[in-house]
Motif scaffolding. Structure first.
Motif, PDB file in Angstrom:
ATOM      1  N   THR A   1       0.963  -1.303   0.426  1.00  0.00           N
ATOM      2  CA  THR A   1      -0.230  -0.057  -0.597  1.00  0.00           C
ATOM      3  C   THR A   1       0.474   0.853  -0.187  1.00  0.00           C
ATOM      4  N   SER A   2       0.749   1.844  -1.011  1.00  0.00           N
ATOM      5  CA  SER A   2       0.921   3.538  -0.799  1.00  0.00           C
ATOM      6  C   SER A   2       0.570   4.758  -1.501  1.00  0.00           C
ATOM      7  N   LEU A   3       0.620   5.473  -0.032  1.00  0.00           N
ATOM      8  CA  LEU A   3       0.269   6.847  -0.191  1.00  0.00           C
ATOM      9  C   LEU A   3       1.686   8.116   0.045  1.00  0.00           C
ATOM     10  N   HIS A   4       0.352   9.711   0.282  1.00  0.00           N
ATOM     11  CA  HIS A   4       1.716  10.107   0.455  1.00  0.00           C
ATOM     12  C   HIS A   4       1.189  10.911   1.715  1.00  0.00           C
ATOM     13  N   CYS A   5       2.037  11.254   2.280  1.00  0.00           N
ATOM     14  CA  CYS A   5       1.321  12.022   4.433  1.00  0.00           C
ATOM     15  C   CYS A   5       0.838  12.945   3.654  1.00  0.00           C
TER      16      CYS A   5
ATOM     17  N   GLU B   1       3.248   5.259  11.654  1.00  0.00           N
ATOM     18  CA  GLU B   1       3.468   5.958  11.629  1.00  0.00           C
ATOM     19  C   GLU B   1       4.446   6.642  10.634  1.00  0.00           C
ATOM     20  N   CYS B   2       4.458   7.852  10.255  1.00  0.00           N
ATOM     21  CA  CYS B   2       4.987   8.215   8.791  1.00  0.00           C
ATOM     22  C   CYS B   2       6.866   8.171   9.226  1.00  0.00           C
ATOM     23  N   PRO B   3       7.377   7.909   8.483  1.00  0.00           N
ATOM     24  CA  PRO B   3       9.071   7.662   9.325  1.00  0.00           C
ATOM     25  C   PRO B   3       9.759   9.567   8.968  1.00  0.00           C
ATOM     26  N   HIS B   4       9.468  10.159   8.207  1.00  0.00           N
ATOM     27  CA  HIS B   4       9.566  11.279   7.986  1.00  0.00           C
ATOM     28  C   HIS B   4       8.921  12.206   8.904  1.00  0.00           C
ATOM     29  N   CYS B   5       7.570  12.530   9.492  1.00  0.00           N
ATOM     30  CA  CYS B   5       8.055  13.464  10.362  1.00  0.00           C
ATOM     31  C   CYS B   5       6.815  12.851  11.301  1.00  0.00           C
TER      32      CYS B   5
ATOM     33  N   VAL C   1      -0.629   7.900  10.755  1.00  0.00           N
ATOM     34  CA  VAL C   1      -1.318   7.719   8.752  1.00  0.00           C
ATOM     35  C   VAL C   1      -2.301   7.151   8.816  1.00  0.00           C
ATOM     36  N   HIS C   2      -3.128   6.082   9.590  1.00  0.00           N
ATOM     37  CA  HIS C   2      -4.596   5.704   9.297  1.00  0.00           C
ATOM     38  C   HIS C   2      -5.547   7.124  10.182  1.00  0.00           C
ATOM     39  N   VAL C   3      -5.743   8.086   9.599  1.00  0.00           N
ATOM     40  CA  VAL C   3      -5.399   9.552   9.394  1.00  0.00           C
ATOM     41  C   VAL C   3      -6.718  10.349   7.973  1.00  0.00           C
ATOM     42  N   CYS C   4      -7.893  10.189   9.247  1.00  0.00           N
ATOM     43  CA  CYS C   4      -9.138  11.023   7.407  1.00  0.00           C
ATOM     44  C   CYS C   4      -8.099  11.887   6.675  1.00  0.00           C
ATOM     45  N   LYS C   5      -6.999  12.709   6.659  1.00  0.00           N
ATOM     46  CA  LYS C   5      -6.750  13.294   5.748  1.00  0.00           C
ATOM     47  C   LYS C   5      -5.708  13.079   5.069  1.00  0.00           C
ATOM     48  N   ASN C   6      -5.477  11.594   5.112  1.00  0.00           N
ATOM     49  CA  ASN C   6      -4.928  10.266   4.026  1.00  0.00           C
ATOM     50  C   ASN C   6      -5.957   9.228   3.988  1.00  0.00           C
ATOM     51  N   CYS C   7      -7.084   9.646   3.729  1.00  0.00           N
ATOM     52  CA  CYS C   7      -8.621   8.542   3.073  1.00  0.00           C
ATOM     53  C   CYS C   7      -8.955   9.386   2.032  1.00  0.00           C
TER      54      CYS C   7
ATOM     55  N   THR D   1     -21.115   8.035   3.925  1.00  0.00           N
ATOM     56  CA  THR D   1     -22.471   8.706   4.487  1.00  0.00           C
ATOM     57  C   THR D   1     -22.476   7.423   6.041  1.00  0.00           C
ATOM     58  N   GLN D   2     -22.012   6.214   6.117  1.00  0.00           N
ATOM     59  CA  GLN D   2     -21.584   5.768   7.139  1.00  0.00           C
ATOM     60  C   GLN D   2     -20.689   5.554   8.056  1.00  0.00           C
ATOM     61  N   ALA D   3     -19.680   6.474   7.525  1.00  0.00           N
ATOM     62  CA  ALA D   3     -18.666   6.300   9.176  1.00  0.00           C
ATOM     63  C   ALA D   3     -19.082   6.991   9.870  1.00  0.00           C
ATOM     64  N   ASP D   4     -18.098   6.657  10.535  1.00  0.00           N
ATOM     65  CA  ASP D   4     -19.087   7.428  12.086  1.00  0.00           C
ATOM     66  C   ASP D   4     -17.851   8.804  12.204  1.00  0.00           C
ATOM     67  N   VAL D   5     -18.378   9.733  13.354  1.00  0.00           N
ATOM     68  CA  VAL D   5     -17.694  11.034  13.248  1.00  0.00           C
ATOM     69  C   VAL D   5     -16.608  11.042  13.751  1.00  0.00           C
ATOM     70  N   VAL D   6     -15.632  11.809  13.572  1.00  0.00           N
ATOM     71  CA  VAL D   6     -14.099  12.226  14.006  1.00  0.00           C
ATOM     72  C   VAL D   6     -13.890  13.271  13.949  1.00  0.00           C
ATOM     73  N   ARG D   7     -13.944  13.917  15.053  1.00  0.00           N
ATOM     74  CA  ARG D   7     -13.412  15.027  14.926  1.00  0.00           C
ATOM     75  C   ARG D   7     -12.418  15.420  15.005  1.00  0.00           C
ATOM     76  N   GLU D   8     -11.036  14.305  15.267  1.00  0.00           N
ATOM     77  CA  GLU D   8      -9.883  14.963  15.066  1.00  0.00           C
ATOM     78  C   GLU D   8      -9.232  14.825  13.760  1.00  0.00           C
ATOM     79  N   LYS D   9      -9.231  14.996  12.147  1.00  0.00           N
ATOM     80  CA  LYS D   9      -9.099  14.454  11.166  1.00  0.00           C
ATOM     81  C   LYS D   9      -7.724  14.222  11.221  1.00  0.00           C
ATOM     82  N   ASP D  10      -6.436  14.375  12.011  1.00  0.00           N
ATOM     83  CA  ASP D  10      -4.991  14.789  11.596  1.00  0.00           C
ATOM     84  C   ASP D  10      -4.241  13.377  12.353  1.00  0.00           C
ATOM     85  N   ARG D  11      -5.320  13.142  13.925  1.00  0.00           N
ATOM     86  CA  ARG D  11      -5.189  11.942  14.508  1.00  0.00           C
ATOM     87  C   ARG D  11      -5.434  10.939  14.294  1.00  0.00           C
ATOM     88  N   ALA D  12      -4.589   9.547  14.379  1.00  0.00           N
ATOM     89  CA  ALA D  12      -4.878   8.279  13.809  1.00  0.00           C
ATOM     90  C   ALA D  12      -6.774   7.447  15.122  1.00  0.00           C
TER      91      ALA D  12
END
Length: 97
Positions: free
Chosen positions: A3-7, A25-29, A33-39, A53-64
């Motif tokens: 699996t590949s993605l950009h942090c 976790e990102c090895p660079h910063c 990694v398993h956060v909303c902003k990477n989804c 539409t069926q996902a639970d509400v996540v308040r902190e989009k940059d936290r696991a």
């Protein structure tokens, strides 16, 4: 299957041997990694900033989080790329001759 993605934080490419785990976790910063902003479903323009539409509400989009709908975003930070492209197009359009 790898699996590949950009942090979302440092925009560096990450590769994982399998699925992205909640504690990865990102090895660079060192950002989670398993956060909303990477989804793939993350979108600031929709309700709850998620197109799933069926996902639970996540308040902190940059936290696991424990979201079961997490799908790694493909490509670099597309919001920044779109912003830069729009700015360049506007400057070209209104450029003085």
């Amino acid at each position: 299957m790898a699996t590949s993605l950009h942090c979302f934080n440092c925009n560096k490419e990450l590769t994982f041997p399998g699925n992205v785990g909640r504690r990865d976790e990102c090895p660079h910063c060192r950002s989670d990694v398993h956060v909303c902003k990477n989804c793939e479903h993350y979108d600031v323009k929709v309700y709850n900033e998620c197109r799933e539409t069926q996902a639970d509400v996540v308040r902190e989009k940059d936290r696991a989080n424990f979201c079961d709908y997490f799908t790694p975003r493909k490509g670099a930070n597309s919001a920044e790329d779109k912003k830069a492209a729009l700015r360049a197009a506007a400057e070209a359009l209104f450029k003085k001759k």
